[in-house]
Scaffold this active site. Sequence first.
Site, mmCIF file in Angstrom:
data_model
loop_
_atom_site.group_PDB
_atom_site.id
_atom_site.type_symbol
_atom_site.label_atom_id
_atom_site.label_comp_id
_atom_site.label_asym_id
_atom_site.label_seq_id
_atom_site.Cartn_x
_atom_site.Cartn_y
_atom_site.Cartn_z
ATOM 1 N N ASP A 60 0.806 -1.223 0.000
ATOM 2 C CA ASP A 60 0.000 0.000 0.000
ATOM 3 C C ASP A 60 0.839 1.272 0.000
ATOM 4 O OD1 ASP A 60 -2.797 -0.861 0.016
ATOM 5 O OD2 ASP A 60 -2.254 -1.869 1.882
ATOM 6 N N GLU A 65 -0.404 9.412 0.898
ATOM 7 C CA GLU A 65 -1.192 10.368 1.690
ATOM 8 C C GLU A 65 -1.410 9.895 3.131
ATOM 9 O OE1 GLU A 65 -5.089 12.640 0.690
ATOM 10 O OE2 GLU A 65 -5.687 10.576 1.048
ATOM 11 N N ASP A 66 -1.494 8.577 3.310
ATOM 12 C CA ASP A 66 -1.876 8.066 4.627
ATOM 13 C C ASP A 66 -0.792 8.194 5.673
ATOM 14 O OD1 ASP A 66 -4.451 7.399 3.890
ATOM 15 O OD2 ASP A 66 -3.739 5.564 2.928
ATOM 16 N N ARG A 85 1.438 -1.308 7.244
ATOM 17 C CA ARG A 85 1.852 -0.024 6.663
ATOM 18 C C ARG A 85 2.836 0.746 7.553
ATOM 19 N NH1 ARG A 85 -2.429 3.212 3.302
ATOM 20 N NH2 ARG A 85 -0.398 3.977 2.632
ATOM 21 N N ARG A 130 -9.141 3.144 11.074
ATOM 22 C CA ARG A 130 -7.691 3.388 11.002
ATOM 23 C C ARG A 130 -7.188 4.400 12.034
ATOM 24 N NH1 ARG A 130 -5.638 1.537 6.009
ATOM 25 N NH2 ARG A 130 -6.849 -0.345 5.589
ATOM 26 N N HIS A 160 -11.905 5.973 4.587
ATOM 27 C CA HIS A 160 -11.356 7.202 5.174
ATOM 28 C C HIS A 160 -12.327 8.370 5.031
ATOM 29 C CE1 HIS A 160 -7.132 5.463 4.261
ATOM 30 N NE2 HIS A 160 -7.254 5.515 5.576
ATOM 31 N N CYS A 246 -5.115 9.848 -2.448
ATOM 32 C CA CYS A 246 -4.244 8.944 -1.680
ATOM 33 C C CYS A 246 -2.835 8.875 -2.240
ATOM 34 C CB CYS A 246 -4.779 7.523 -1.709
ATOM 35 S SG CYS A 246 -6.531 7.379 -1.592
#
Length: 253
Positions: A60, A65-66, A85, A130, A160, A246
């Site tokens: 991922d 962005e995450d 992640r 998350r 999200h 993202c």
Amino acid sequence: MPIALTRPTGPELAQCELTHIDRVPIDIGRAHAEHAAYFEALRSLGVTVIELPRMPDHPDAVFVEDVACVLPEVAVVLRPGVPSRLGEMASMAAALEPFRPCVTMAQPATLDGGDVIVLGRRVVIGRTSRSNEAGVEWLRATVEPLGYRVDVVPVEGVLHLKSAATVVDPDTVLVNPASVELGFLDVRLLPVPEGEPHGANVVAVGGKVLADAGAPRTLELLGRHGATVVPLEVAEFAKAEGALSCKGVIFEG
Ligand code: CIR
């Protein structure tokens, strides 16, 4: 000039995390083409695009962005809400250090950047699977002393907050009201047309709005609103539960 951090992907994308959708085959050739078009669209808008190294062991990692929230004053390296992640954090910290003072979220806090919307001096955090309470409070404690107001909103049925709401311009947010209620913000809310919940994810950059080519009525809506829209295909990344925003960490250099 805006800077965008992006990251290429590869066949590892097939092993991505999935939360709300079923796994279907991803055409990696098409994903590369979609990513290249996104990259070129950013460059054509005068954005300096910096490609971080591919991370084949992190399926991922293309969804950069995450792992970050970049404000004018500070770059925050976020701690993603799935263990697979966490290995993306160090690479993001190294990428951001040249541009801002950096702080890194520490355990037990988790918060994905897809859950953060910044509108001027307001930060809206989505409460999702998350982003835990410790993550919300950690970000609040980091940004409130800088003069930001933080609001927390529940998010329904999608991964999200930014799967359901994104900023079009400083006075306008595109939103899927079935997933999130943002009436408390004193901005204009543009509800996405029925049948196009995925259209709610756009990227406002360089005076234009990058938007999902697979949401034609949303493109029309944005045009009527006065936005100059750049339609981009994102269908292969949608199979990995991603969207346009993202794939970039975008900030003023
Ligand atoms: C994940 O589950 O983490 C990835 N498969 C998708 C992340 C999408 N990121 C985003 O919406 N900001």
